[in-house]
Design a protein around this motif. Structure first.
Motif, PDB file in Angstrom:
ATOM      1  N   GLY A  12      57.156  48.809  50.973  1.00 36.88           N
ATOM      2  CA  GLY A  12      56.741  46.993  50.546  1.00 36.88           C
ATOM      3  C   GLY A  12      55.709  46.998  49.133  1.00 36.88           C
ATOM      4  O   GLY A  12      56.014  46.292  47.780  1.00 36.88           O
ATOM      5  N   ARG A  13      54.585  48.593  48.993  1.00 32.24           N
ATOM      6  CA  ARG A  13      53.789  47.987  47.918  1.00 32.24           C
ATOM      7  C   ARG A  13      54.367  48.459  46.929  1.00 32.24           C
ATOM      8  O   ARG A  13      54.760  48.175  45.685  1.00 32.24           O
ATOM      9  N   LEU A  14      55.312  49.619  46.590  1.00 30.25           N
ATOM     10  CA  LEU A  14      56.854  49.857  45.767  1.00 30.25           C
ATOM     11  C   LEU A  14      57.320  48.920  45.385  1.00 30.25           C
ATOM     12  O   LEU A  14      58.309  49.036  44.819  1.00 30.25           O
ATOM     13  N   ASP A  38      55.575  42.864  40.355  1.00 32.27           N
ATOM     14  CA  ASP A  38      54.281  43.045  39.568  1.00 32.27           C
ATOM     15  C   ASP A  38      53.414  44.411  39.662  1.00 32.27           C
ATOM     16  O   ASP A  38      52.231  43.937  38.971  1.00 32.27           O
ATOM     17  N   ALA A  39      53.162  44.926  40.362  1.00 35.37           N
ATOM     18  CA  ALA A  39      52.559  46.372  40.223  1.00 35.37           C
ATOM     19  C   ALA A  39      52.948  47.373  39.572  1.00 35.37           C
ATOM     20  O   ALA A  39      54.511  47.941  40.385  1.00 35.37           O
ATOM     21  N   ASN A  96      45.640  46.239  40.253  1.00 35.75           N
ATOM     22  CA  ASN A  96      47.070  46.506  41.513  1.00 35.75           C
ATOM     23  C   ASN A  96      48.222  47.145  41.006  1.00 35.75           C
ATOM     24  O   ASN A  96      48.825  47.226  41.757  1.00 35.75           O
ATOM     25  N   ALA A  97      47.943  48.407  40.129  1.00 36.67           N
ATOM     26  CA  ALA A  97      48.593  49.135  40.023  1.00 36.67           C
ATOM     27  C   ALA A  97      48.735  50.281  41.493  1.00 36.67           C
ATOM     28  O   ALA A  97      47.711  49.990  42.653  1.00 36.67           O
ATOM     29  N   GLU A 132      38.436  55.851  42.076  1.00 38.84           N
ATOM     30  CA  GLU A 132      37.489  54.952  41.600  1.00 38.84           C
ATOM     31  C   GLU A 132      37.710  53.947  40.914  1.00 38.84           C
ATOM     32  O   GLU A 132      36.932  53.317  40.748  1.00 38.84           O
ATOM     33  N   ARG A 133      38.874  53.979  40.380  1.00 34.61           N
ATOM     34  CA  ARG A 133      39.857  52.687  40.394  1.00 34.61           C
ATOM     35  C   ARG A 133      39.802  51.475  40.697  1.00 34.61           C
ATOM     36  O   ARG A 133      40.255  50.528  40.599  1.00 34.61           O
ATOM     37  N   GLY A 134      39.995  51.599  41.859  1.00 44.43           N
ATOM     38  CA  GLY A 134      40.273  51.166  43.283  1.00 44.43           C
ATOM     39  C   GLY A 134      41.819  51.048  42.847  1.00 44.43           C
ATOM     40  O   GLY A 134      42.108  49.976  43.765  1.00 44.43           O
ATOM     41  N   ILE A 135      42.477  52.537  42.911  1.00 45.77           N
ATOM     42  CA  ILE A 135      43.770  52.307  42.077  1.00 45.77           C
ATOM     43  C   ILE A 135      44.185  52.693  43.900  1.00 45.77           C
ATOM     44  O   ILE A 135      44.264  53.926  44.209  1.00 45.77           O
TER      45      ILE A 135
END
Length: 320
Positions: A161-163, A167-168, A216-217, A240-243
């Motif tokens: 689903g994420r992949l 838009d990400a 959102n990557a 750390e970037r929240g990825i």
């Protein structure tokens, strides 16, 4: 996955490496007789299988084991209980629930897993096999079966689903040994959807590329035991970037699994001196197939464009 960071201080890493010296003869005998357990991370697998049935205290003990297996390998029941803020009875109950014959049996299993993870190719090359071809066939079939049968369906659904979110942007980080199968994975994904990037190069370029990623990557981090330091550092920076990240690795005890939002474990048993990547390839193919199903309409259009370009340029020498 719980966000537990597995920190390896120099002294602890040295202790972990000494595990092989402590139980190497037993492990070598197991490998030479062909009686090796296909899924090496037995403790982590048992914890995952019984996770829904653990009490709060038992869960804390399990998390302590996963977070610092190198400390558990030669620690006492009391030390593990203290690390987990639980009683020694919770440690004993957890061992029993996981199917071990007491704490020492659980500890032996952790030692064996660490030993197999830390053994370099320079040692494994000296192992003798009477029937190498049959052993290879058995090992590779087992790698594929163990890897695919061990995939949690909820985790796989979340990953595909994420992949499939167009838009990400997707970024892939891979160790050197797994870069071959990962290259095919990236090429396949790139035909199904745009914005698939491999992070590689010098620390300067990797850090630069991570800093420019949108929030959102999605990251996919692939590496097996004896993990490359730059891969772990890149994964740390992504976190750390929240990825949001997917870890593909050979152990739920690995630092990649511990940092990832979702971890998928592959079996990498090999007859020769180097780890097998057949299980990894099978898992990545499964992920690609899932993404293709989710993106069927848009992916079909992209594949048609690629096919038309190949036909127009005559780059494929198909048999007439």
């Amino acid at each position: 996955m719980a966000s537990i960071t597995l920190g390896w201080a120099p002294a602890e890493l040295s202790l972990a490496k000494d595990v092989w010296g402590a139980c190497g003869k037993a492990i070598r005998a197991v490998w030479q007789t062909g009686c090796v357990t296909v899924q090496r991370v037995e403790v982590a697998d048992r914890i995952r299988a019984h996770g829904d049935h653990l009490t709060g205290a038992e869960r804390r003990v399990a998390e302590a084991i996963l977070a610092a297996p190198h400390r558990i390998a030669f620690g006492t029941v009391a030390e593990l209980a203290e690390r987990a803020a639980a009683g020694t009875s919770s440690v004993i109950r957890l061992a029993a629930k996981l199917g071990f014959d007491g704490y020492s049996d659980l500890q032996d299993c952790v030692q064996q897993d660490l030993a197999s993870q830390l053994r370099p190719a320079a040692e494994r090359i000296h192992e003798d096999r009477d029937d190498a071809q049959a052993a290879h066939i058995e090992a590779e079939i087992a790698n594929v079966s163990s890897t695919l049968e061990g995939v949690d369906q909820d985790a796989l659904t979340m990953v595909t689903g994420r992949l499939a979110r167009l838009d990400a942007p997707l970024v892939v980080v891979s160790g050197t040994a797994s870069s071959g199968v990962v290259s095919q994975f990236v090429a396949d994904l790139g035909q199904l959807r745009p914005d698939v990037q491999v992070l590689s190069g010098s620390p300067i370029s990797v850090t630069r590329d991570i800093s420019l990623l949108p929030s959102n990557a999605v990251a996919i981090v692939v590496d097996l035991r004896r993990y490359e330091a730059w891969v772990l550092d890149a994964h740390r920076q992504l976190g750390e970037r929240g990825i949001w990240s997917i870890g593909v690795t050979d152990s739920l005890l690995s630092p990649i699994a511990q940092r990832a939002d979702v971890a998928l474990v592959v079996s990498a048993r090999a007859v020769g001196p180097f780890d097998s990547h057949v299980g990894t390839l099978a898992l990545l193919n499964l992920i690609v197939a899932g993404v293709a199903t989710r993106l069927q309409s848009s992916a079909a259009a992209r594949l048609s464009l690629v096919e038309a370009a190949w036909n127009a340029t005559g780059v494929l020498a198909d048999e007439q």
